[in-house]
Motif scaffolding. Sequence first.
Motif, short mmCIF file in Angstrom:
data_model
loop_
_atom_site.label_atom_id
_atom_site.label_comp_id
_atom_site.label_asym_id
_atom_site.label_seq_id
_atom_site.Cartn_x
_atom_site.Cartn_y
_atom_site.Cartn_z
N GLU A 7 0.91 -1.11 -0.08
CA GLU A 7 -0.03 0.15 -0.30
C GLU A 7 1.01 1.38 0.38
OE1 GLU A 7 -2.59 -0.46 2.79
OE2 GLU A 7 -4.04 -1.72 2.01
N ILE A 8 2.20 1.30 0.77
CA ILE A 8 2.96 1.81 -0.12
C ILE A 8 3.65 2.51 -0.76
CG2 ILE A 8 5.42 3.01 1.39
CD1 ILE A 8 4.43 1.92 3.97
N CYS A 9 4.24 1.39 -1.71
CA CYS A 9 4.61 1.06 -2.92
C CYS A 9 3.16 1.76 -3.86
CB CYS A 9 4.97 0.37 -3.17
SG CYS A 9 6.62 -0.22 -2.39
N ALA B 110 1.33 4.21 -3.11
CA ALA B 110 0.84 5.64 -3.08
C ALA B 110 2.28 6.43 -3.67
CB ALA B 110 0.83 5.76 -1.43
N CYS B 111 3.06 5.50 -3.87
CA CYS B 111 4.58 5.97 -4.14
C CYS B 111 5.12 5.83 -6.11
CB CYS B 111 5.86 5.50 -3.37
SG CYS B 111 7.32 5.79 -4.64
N ARG B 112 4.75 4.49 -6.12
CA ARG B 112 4.98 3.62 -7.50
C ARG B 112 5.97 4.38 -8.65
NH1 ARG B 112 -0.96 4.70 -9.69
NH2 ARG B 112 -1.80 3.65 -8.62
N TYR B 113 7.55 4.56 -7.43
CA TYR B 113 8.98 5.63 -8.07
C TYR B 113 9.69 4.08 -8.58
CZ TYR B 113 9.37 9.81 -5.43
OH TYR B 113 9.11 11.08 -5.19
N CYS B 114 9.03 3.05 -8.22
CA CYS B 114 9.86 1.49 -8.48
C CYS B 114 9.34 0.94 -9.92
CB CYS B 114 9.61 0.51 -7.40
SG CYS B 114 10.84 0.78 -6.63
N GLY C 26 16.22 -4.62 -6.11
CA GLY C 26 16.30 -3.49 -7.22
C GLY C 26 15.37 -2.24 -6.17
N CYS C 27 13.97 -3.01 -5.98
CA CYS C 27 12.91 -2.26 -5.11
C CYS C 27 13.43 -1.48 -4.08
CB CYS C 27 11.98 -2.69 -6.00
SG CYS C 27 10.94 -4.23 -5.15
N TYR C 28 14.42 -2.63 -3.46
CA TYR C 28 15.00 -2.10 -1.67
C TYR C 28 15.84 -1.03 -2.24
CZ TYR C 28 16.91 -3.03 2.89
OH TYR C 28 17.19 -2.83 3.85
N TYR C 29 16.86 -1.03 -2.73
CA TYR C 29 18.12 -0.12 -3.20
C TYR C 29 17.29 0.89 -3.06
CZ TYR C 29 21.00 -4.30 -1.56
OH TYR C 29 21.76 -5.11 -0.67
N ALA C 30 16.49 1.21 -3.85
CA ALA C 30 15.78 2.17 -4.41
C ALA C 30 14.91 3.20 -3.10
CB ALA C 30 15.25 2.27 -5.80
N CYS C 31 14.74 2.09 -2.31
CA CYS C 31 13.41 2.57 -1.93
C CYS C 31 13.95 3.63 -1.05
CB CYS C 31 13.27 1.41 -1.24
SG CYS C 31 11.48 2.05 0.11
N GLN C 32 13.47 4.72 -0.83
CA GLN C 32 13.52 6.10 0.50
C GLN C 32 13.08 5.23 1.85
OE1 GLN C 32 11.77 6.21 -2.57
NE2 GLN C 32 9.92 7.86 -2.43
N TYR C 33 12.82 4.42 1.93
CA TYR C 33 11.80 4.82 3.01
C TYR C 33 11.70 2.74 4.05
CZ TYR C 33 7.97 7.59 1.03
OH TYR C 33 7.90 8.49 0.33
N ALA D 283 10.08 1.09 6.76
CA ALA D 283 10.50 0.26 6.68
C ALA D 283 10.33 -1.18 6.21
CB ALA D 283 10.26 -1.01 8.44
N LEU D 284 10.20 -0.41 4.42
CA LEU D 284 9.83 -1.07 3.94
C LEU D 284 11.44 -2.70 3.32
CD1 LEU D 284 7.18 0.17 3.14
CD2 LEU D 284 7.85 0.21 0.56
N ASN D 285 10.64 -3.09 2.88
CA ASN D 285 11.24 -4.17 2.89
C ASN D 285 10.20 -5.65 1.56
OD1 ASN D 285 13.38 -6.44 1.65
ND2 ASN D 285 14.39 -6.54 3.63
N ILE D 286 10.44 -4.52 0.51
CA ILE D 286 9.63 -5.45 -0.90
C ILE D 286 9.77 -6.88 -1.16
CG2 ILE D 286 8.57 -4.98 -2.73
CD1 ILE D 286 6.73 -3.66 -1.39
N PRO D 287 11.61 -6.98 -1.46
CA PRO D 287 11.76 -7.99 -1.57
C PRO D 287 11.93 -9.55 -0.95
CG PRO D 287 13.33 -6.26 -2.45
CD PRO D 287 12.82 -6.26 -1.65
S1 SF4 Z 1 10.38 0.18 -3.07
FE1 SF4 Z 1 9.84 2.16 -2.14
S2 SF4 Z 1 10.48 3.90 -3.48
FE2 SF4 Z 1 9.92 1.96 -4.82
S3 SF4 Z 1 7.78 2.14 -4.70
FE3 SF4 Z 1 8.14 1.05 -3.09
S4 SF4 Z 1 7.87 2.66 -1.96
FE4 SF4 Z 1 8.28 3.43 -3.40
#
Ligand code: SF4
Lengths: 468, 368
Positions: B23-25, B27-31, B64-71, B78-82
Motif C-alpha cells: 500500500e505504501i508502494c 502511493a509512491c510508484r517510483y519503482c 532493485g526496489c529495495y536499494y532504490a527505496c527511500q523508506y 521499514a520497507l523491504n519489498i523483496p
Molecule cells: S519500494 Fe519504496 S521507492 Fe519503490 S515504489 Fe515502494 S515505496 Fe516507492
Amino acid sequence: MTDWPQTSWPETFDLAVVGGGNAALCAAITAAEAGASVLVLEGAPKPYRGGNSRHTRNFRCMHRAPMDPLVGSYEEDEYFHDLMLVTKGKTDEGLARMAIRSSEECLPWMKAHGVRFQPSLSGTLSLGRTNAFFLGGGKALVNAYYNTAQDLGVKVAYEAQVTHVHLDGDRITHLQAEIAGKPVTVQARAFVLASGGFQADIDWLARAWGPSARNFLIRGTPYNRGVVLRDMLDQGAESVGDPTQCHAVAIDGRAPKYDGGIVTRLDCVPFSIVLNQKGERFYDEGEDVWPKRYAIWGRLVAAQPDQVGYALIDAKSIDLFMPSVFPPVKADTIEELAAKMGLDPQAVRRTVDGFNAACRPGKFHPTELDGLRTEGLDIAKTNWARPLDTAPFYGYQLRPGVTFTYLGLKVDARAQVHGPGGPIRNLWAAGEIMAGSILGQGYLAGFGMTIGTVFGRIAGKEAAAHVA
Amino acid sequence: MSLDLTPTAPLLSATGEARRQIEICNACRYCEGFCSVFPAMTRQKAFADGDLTQLANLCHNCRGCYYACQYTAPHEFALNIPAALAEVRVESWERLARPQALARLFQSHGVAMAGLLVAALAGFFWALAALKPLAGAGFYAHLAHNTLVAIFVPAFLLPLALIALSLRAYWREVGGGRVRLAHLLQAMDSAARMKNLSGGHGEGCNFEKGDRFSDRRRLFHQLMMYGFLLCFAATASGTVMHYAFGWEAPYPLFSLPKLLGVPGGAMMLAGAAGLALLKLRADPALGARRVWGGEMAFILLLGFVALTGLALYAATGTGAVGPLLAVHLAAVMVLFLLMPFSKMVHGFFRLAALVAEAGKPAPVGGAE
Ligand code: SF4
Ligand SMILES: Cc1cc2nc3c(=O)[nH]c(=O)nc-3n(C[C@H](O)[C@H](O)[C@H](O)COP(=O)(O)OP(=O)(O)OC[C@H]3O[C@@H](n4cnc5c(N)ncnc54)[C@H](O)[C@@H]3O)c2cc1C
Ligand code: SF4
C-alpha cells in the motif's frame, strides 16, 4: 570511499563538498573527473544519505526535439514562461535562462554517470514532455552518483556535519565539522556548499513564519537544518530569497514529522469540500486543475486554526485520485464522519447541507475544468461541485508539509558565493542552498533537481579549475 | 473496488505485512519501471490476499526496489519489498502444495533434502544389487531399462500431477481468467529472456552487489535453466531412440543424447556453482530467511545431479559405472520427487503468474 565515519585524512583535498545530495554529488563528480581530489561531507548517516534528493522522482528538462525519455519538445521560452507563472516574476532572468538552457545537456550527462530513466509514471502522463523520471526515483539516482563518485576516487564521510565555514578575507581557509560526534577541522583548497535548505530547523521556521510553523510537517530529510547557510549569512555572505517563506503543500495530516516524502501527498482536494476545525469551508476547492493548485493548499491550511484542514469526500469521488498511504476515515453518515474526525457534527452538517443545496446539475468531468459550480455561497466551488450525498463518506486530515525554503546564498552565473567584500574566491554553492536566486516564490515541479544538477556541475568545474 | 482498507483478517501474517508495504508502494510508484510487479499493483487500491499472492509470484527478488527505496529501515515505514514478497511467495507455494506438510518440510530444510537423498541412495544401491539384470550393455548391465522406466515414470509424473493441482488452486486464488495462446506466448517470452531480471534498464539486478547492478544472477540462472532443459531433452531423445529406433544406450559422443546432455550438464554445473556463490554473497535479510537453507540445498542438488551425470559419462566402460549410476539416479529421483515441494516449483508458479498477468487488463493510472 569510506563508509564508516573517518575523521582525519592525510592529504589536503583540492575540494571539500558540504552536503551529500544531488547538487553535492554533481559537483564532486565533475571536479573529480577534472582531476581534483575530492572529499564529500554528508551530514546524514549512510542509510539516510542524499538529503531531499532521495525523495525526488524527476527533473525538468529543456529539449528542442524528442530526447529519450522525453517526448515532443520543450523549448527555452515555454520553460521560462512556466517559471514566470509560478514565481510571479520573482526570478533572476539571466540565471534562470542559463539554468534552463543547461538543463538540456544535463540529461545525457546524468545518463553517462549512471542515472537511469523510465517512461513517465502511469499517473503522471501529463509530465512526459517536460519532466524526465528517474528509474527507481531519487534514491536510485543518489546511489548511482555515489557509485560513480567512488569509482572516481572521491572520498565520502558520513555523519559529517559541517558547523562552520571559515571565511578569512576573500577566501575560505577551512571547515569545522563534527564527524560522528567528534570535532574535526577539514582543510581544502576549494569548497562547494550544497547542504540544502533549512526546513528541518523548526525553530528557524517558527522564527520566520510564526509559531504556527511548529505544526508543519517536514516532507524531506531531518538533516537539512541550514547550519551552513546560517553560518555564512552570519559572516556577511550575500543572500537572496524571502526569509519568511517556505513552499508548503497540503499533505496527509498523519504523515511522520520528517521524511514522509511522496506517499503522504493527497490529491483529493478538487473532489472534496475542505473544512477547518470550526467545520467551515475556507477556499474554492475547484479553482483549477490540481497540479496547478497543489502548491497553494499548504499555505491555505497553514492559515487555519491549528494549521489543519479536513477534506470530505463521498463514495462518488473516492476513486478519482491517487491513494495516499493512510486509509481515509470512513463513515455512513456525515455526522458520524465529523465525530470520528474530531469535528462538531452539527456544524459540519450545516456546511454540507448548505453546500449541497448550492450545487447545480450539470456534466461532471474529473479531468478538465468542467464549470460545475455552486451558486449563492460566499465561498464558491467553481468546478467539480457535486453534492456530498452518497454514503459511505470519507475524510482526510490535511496539514502543511514543507518541501522547500527560499532564503539562500546569492550566486553569480559561475555559482560563486559573494561575501561582504565581493566574490569569495574559493567558494561556490549549488542546489537548494542557492535556489532562491531563481525560484524566488512558488515551485515548478522538477526544477529543484535541475538547479542542483546545473549548478552542481558548474561549481565542480569552477572549483577544479581554481585548484588546477 | 471500494476503498475499505480495514484489512480483512489476513490468511497469514506474511500477507498482512506485504499488504502494509504494498500500500505504501502504491502511493509512491517510483519503482514502476523495475519489473512487472509495480505496474500490476497500480490496478487496484485495496489488495485481496489473492492479489498479493499474484504480486509475490511476479517478483523474483532482484532487489532493485529495495536499494532504490527511500523508506527502508531505519525509516519508520521499514520497507523491504523483496523480503516481504519472498515470504508471501514461499507461503503460497506451501499453502497451495499437496500435501502441504511435505512442502513445509522441504522448502525450508536442506537437511530433509539431504536425508531424502541418502534414503534414495540406499534404495538404488539395493536395487542395483537385487535387480541386476542377466543381460544388457552399459548401465543397462546394472539396471534393466524397463526397471528404470518403472521407477522413473511415476516418480516424474506423480509430482507433475501434484504441481498441476497446485497451479489450479493458484489460478483460483489469484482470479486468473481464460488462458489464451497469446498470453502463454507472452509469458514464455518474458520467462525465456528473464526480462524482468534485467532491472528495467538492461543492466541487471541488485542481488549480490548491493546498490550496484549486476547481470550475473540472470546469467547463472539462464545457464541453469537452459542446461536443465538440454539435459531433459537429452533424456527425452534417448527415450525416443530407445523405443522408436531400438537404439540403446550407451550412446557415443556424436549422438543426440550426448550432444545435448554433456553441454547441458556442464551448463547446469556452472549455473549451480554461480548461483550458490551469489546466494552466499547476497544479503539474506532481503529474501525469505526461513527457506535459505532449503533453497541452497536445492541449488546444490541440481549441481549434484549435473556432476554425477557428467561423471557417469566420463566413467563409461569402467567399474565406477555401477556405483555412479546409483548415485546419479538417486539424485535425479530426489529432484523429481521434490519438484512440488522445493524451489523447483517456482518455475511453474512464476510462469503461471506471468500468464495470469498477460490476461489482465492494462494497469490504469491515478488521476494526478
Ligand atoms: S519500494 Fe519504496 S521507492 Fe519503490 S515504489 Fe515502494 S515505496 Fe516507492
Ligand atoms: C518529498 C519531496 C519530493 C520532491 N520531489 C522533487 C522532484 O520530483 N523533482 C525535483 O526537482 N525536486 C523535488 N523536490 C525538491 C528537491 O528535493 C530539492 O530541490 C533538491 O533535492 C535539492 O538538492 P540539494 O542537493 O540542494 O539538497 P539535498 O538533496 O537536500 O541535499 C542536502 C545535503 O546536505 C546535507 N547537509 C545538510 N546540512 C549539512 C551540514 N551542516 N553538514 C554536512 N552536510 C549537510 C544533507 O544531509 C544532504 O545530504 C522534492 C522535495 C521533497 C521534499
Ligand atoms: S525485488 Fe525486483 S522483482 Fe521483486 S518487486 Fe522488487 S524490483 Fe520487482
